[in-house]
Design a protein around this motif. Structure first.
Motif, PDB file in Angstrom:
ATOM      1  N   VAL A  62       0.868  -1.184   0.000  1.00  0.00           N
ATOM      2  CA  VAL A  62       0.000   0.000   0.000  1.00  0.00           C
ATOM      3  C   VAL A  62       0.902   1.231   0.000  1.00  0.00           C
ATOM      4  O   VAL A  62       1.767   1.371   0.868  1.00  0.00           O
ATOM      5  CB  VAL A  62      -0.944   0.018   1.215  1.00  0.00           C
ATOM      6  N   ILE A  63       0.690   2.107  -0.967  1.00  0.00           N
ATOM      7  CA  ILE A  63       1.479   3.331  -1.093  1.00  0.00           C
ATOM      8  C   ILE A  63       0.628   4.517  -0.659  1.00  0.00           C
ATOM      9  O   ILE A  63      -0.502   4.688  -1.125  1.00  0.00           O
ATOM     10  CB  ILE A  63       1.957   3.531  -2.545  1.00  0.00           C
ATOM     11  N   ASN A  64       1.179   5.308   0.231  1.00  0.00           N
ATOM     12  CA  ASN A  64       0.520   6.538   0.667  1.00  0.00           C
ATOM     13  C   ASN A  64       0.692   7.591  -0.434  1.00  0.00           C
ATOM     14  O   ASN A  64       1.782   8.109  -0.646  1.00  0.00           O
ATOM     15  CB  ASN A  64       1.136   7.028   1.976  1.00  0.00           C
ATOM     16  N   MET A  65      -0.396   7.933  -1.100  1.00  0.00           N
ATOM     17  CA  MET A  65      -0.357   8.900  -2.196  1.00  0.00           C
ATOM     18  C   MET A  65      -0.635  10.319  -1.722  1.00  0.00           C
ATOM     19  O   MET A  65      -0.737  11.224  -2.533  1.00  0.00           O
ATOM     20  CB  MET A  65      -1.378   8.503  -3.271  1.00  0.00           C
ATOM     21  N   ALA A  66      -0.773  10.506  -0.439  1.00  0.00           N
ATOM     22  CA  ALA A  66      -0.975  11.799   0.242  1.00  0.00           C
ATOM     23  C   ALA A  66      -2.092  11.654   1.254  1.00  0.00           C
ATOM     24  O   ALA A  66      -3.153  11.081   0.967  1.00  0.00           O
ATOM     25  CB  ALA A  66      -1.293  12.943  -0.715  1.00  0.00           C
ATOM     26  N   ASP A  67      -1.829  12.163   2.448  1.00  0.00           N
ATOM     27  CA  ASP A  67      -2.866  12.244   3.461  1.00  0.00           C
ATOM     28  C   ASP A  67      -2.696  13.553   4.226  1.00  0.00           C
ATOM     29  O   ASP A  67      -1.990  14.456   3.777  1.00  0.00           O
ATOM     30  CB  ASP A  67      -2.860  11.006   4.379  1.00  0.00           C
ATOM     31  N   ASP A  68      -3.354  13.659   5.369  1.00  0.00           N
ATOM     32  CA  ASP A  68      -3.342  14.924   6.113  1.00  0.00           C
ATOM     33  C   ASP A  68      -2.075  15.117   6.942  1.00  0.00           C
ATOM     34  O   ASP A  68      -1.863  16.195   7.495  1.00  0.00           O
ATOM     35  CB  ASP A  68      -4.570  14.996   7.022  1.00  0.00           C
ATOM     36  N   MET A  69      -1.215  14.104   6.996  1.00  0.00           N
ATOM     37  CA  MET A  69       0.038  14.209   7.738  1.00  0.00           C
ATOM     38  C   MET A  69       1.267  14.179   6.844  1.00  0.00           C
ATOM     39  O   MET A  69       2.252  14.870   7.115  1.00  0.00           O
ATOM     40  CB  MET A  69       0.145  13.067   8.762  1.00  0.00           C
ATOM     41  N   PHE A  70       1.203  13.379   5.771  1.00  0.00           N
ATOM     42  CA  PHE A  70       2.387  13.131   4.952  1.00  0.00           C
ATOM     43  C   PHE A  70       2.049  13.096   3.455  1.00  0.00           C
ATOM     44  O   PHE A  70       0.906  12.857   3.071  1.00  0.00           O
ATOM     45  CB  PHE A  70       3.032  11.793   5.342  1.00  0.00           C
TER      46      PHE A  70
END
Length: 264
Positions: A62-70
């Motif tokens: 799972v790749i973090n494609m943008a969230d509220d922290m990073f």
């Protein structure tokens, strides 16, 4: 690659993250998840928690494609761009400058820029008006990064002094600390806009970029709110590297995919 908008799922109607993750792990080799601030009412950490929940249940990467922290892939891209344009980046001065906008955004991009730049030995200046502090725990982590890498992290409430002799600047609006802590609905959008309006002079202008080092560059993750965060003659000027930066995001994300799924 397939793009699935959350609105096309039944997540808003009660379908669990676990079930969505387990279903999509059977349809591809990697799952990218992007959750921006408005989807979680700007309440800090909620978006990141959802990304982590997908990662907990999915068997595929799972790749973090943008969230509220990073915003990890963007931060890697921007480090790559800084090295491409500046060469040796150790001890180069990088200003993360809060700028005015009537469009409210989270802390994600700024925090990841701060973390990765201090990790690679840059002298980072976090410049913002009172009331716009970001996550104090990540600031502490960035200072630790700087101690280990030989860089530094300083906080300034004077944008002119911050920009003096800077080698790079990222002009970016972000939400006030109180808004992010309690959420937009409780804090009030009009109240948040009023806070931003107090600092309309926090805008990157040609006059301000003249304070930078001779070869200093202007970056942005886009979209940039022209006329608010920065003037056109700055974003279209010789210091701007925003389009090269945007192109580099393609190469970095391709590299990430190759690393996590290249052998599957």
């Amino acid at each position: 690659a397939q793009f699935i908008d959350f609105a096309t799922t039944r997540g808003a109607e009660g379908e669990s993250v676990k079930d969505i993750a387990k279903m999509y792990e059977r349809l591809g080799h990697v799952l990218g998840v992007r959750i921006l601030e408005s989807a979680v009412d700007y309440v800090y950490g909620r978006g990141n928690a959802v990304v982590r929940e997908y990662a907990e249940h999915a068997k595929i990467p799972v790749i973090n494609m943008a969230d509220d922290m990073f915003h990890p892939s963007q931060a890697i891209t921007d480090l790559y761009t800084l090295k491409e344009k500046l060469g040796k980046i150790e001890k180069k001065k990088y200003v993360l400058m809060w700028t005015y906008s009537d469009k409210i955004r989270s802390w994600g991009s700024i925090q990841d820029e701060m973390l990765i730049a201090t990790r690679f030995g840059m002298d980072v200046v976090l410049a913002y008006p009172p009331g716009f502090d970001i996550d104090e725990n990540l600031v502490k982590l960035a200072k630790q990064n700087a101690e280990e890498s030989g860089g530094s992290l300083t906080i300034s409430h004077d944008y002119q002094e911050a920009l003096r002799d800077a080698d790079a600047v990222f002009p970016r609006s972000w939400a006030s600390h109180e808004c992010v802590v309690v959420g937009m609905n409780r804090f009030g959008r009009e109240k948040e806009i009023e806070l931003h309006n107090k600092y309309r002079d926090w805008k990157l202008t040609k006059q301000l970029t003249d304070l930078m080092s001779k070869h200093g560059i202007v970056t942005h993750v886009l979209p940039v709110f022209r006329g608010q965060e920065a003037d056109d003659d700055v974003m279209d000027g010789p210091r701007s590297v925003i389009y090269d930066q945007a192109e580099n995001l393609l190469y970095v994300r391709a590299a990430i995919l190759a690393l996590v799924a290249g052998k599957t």
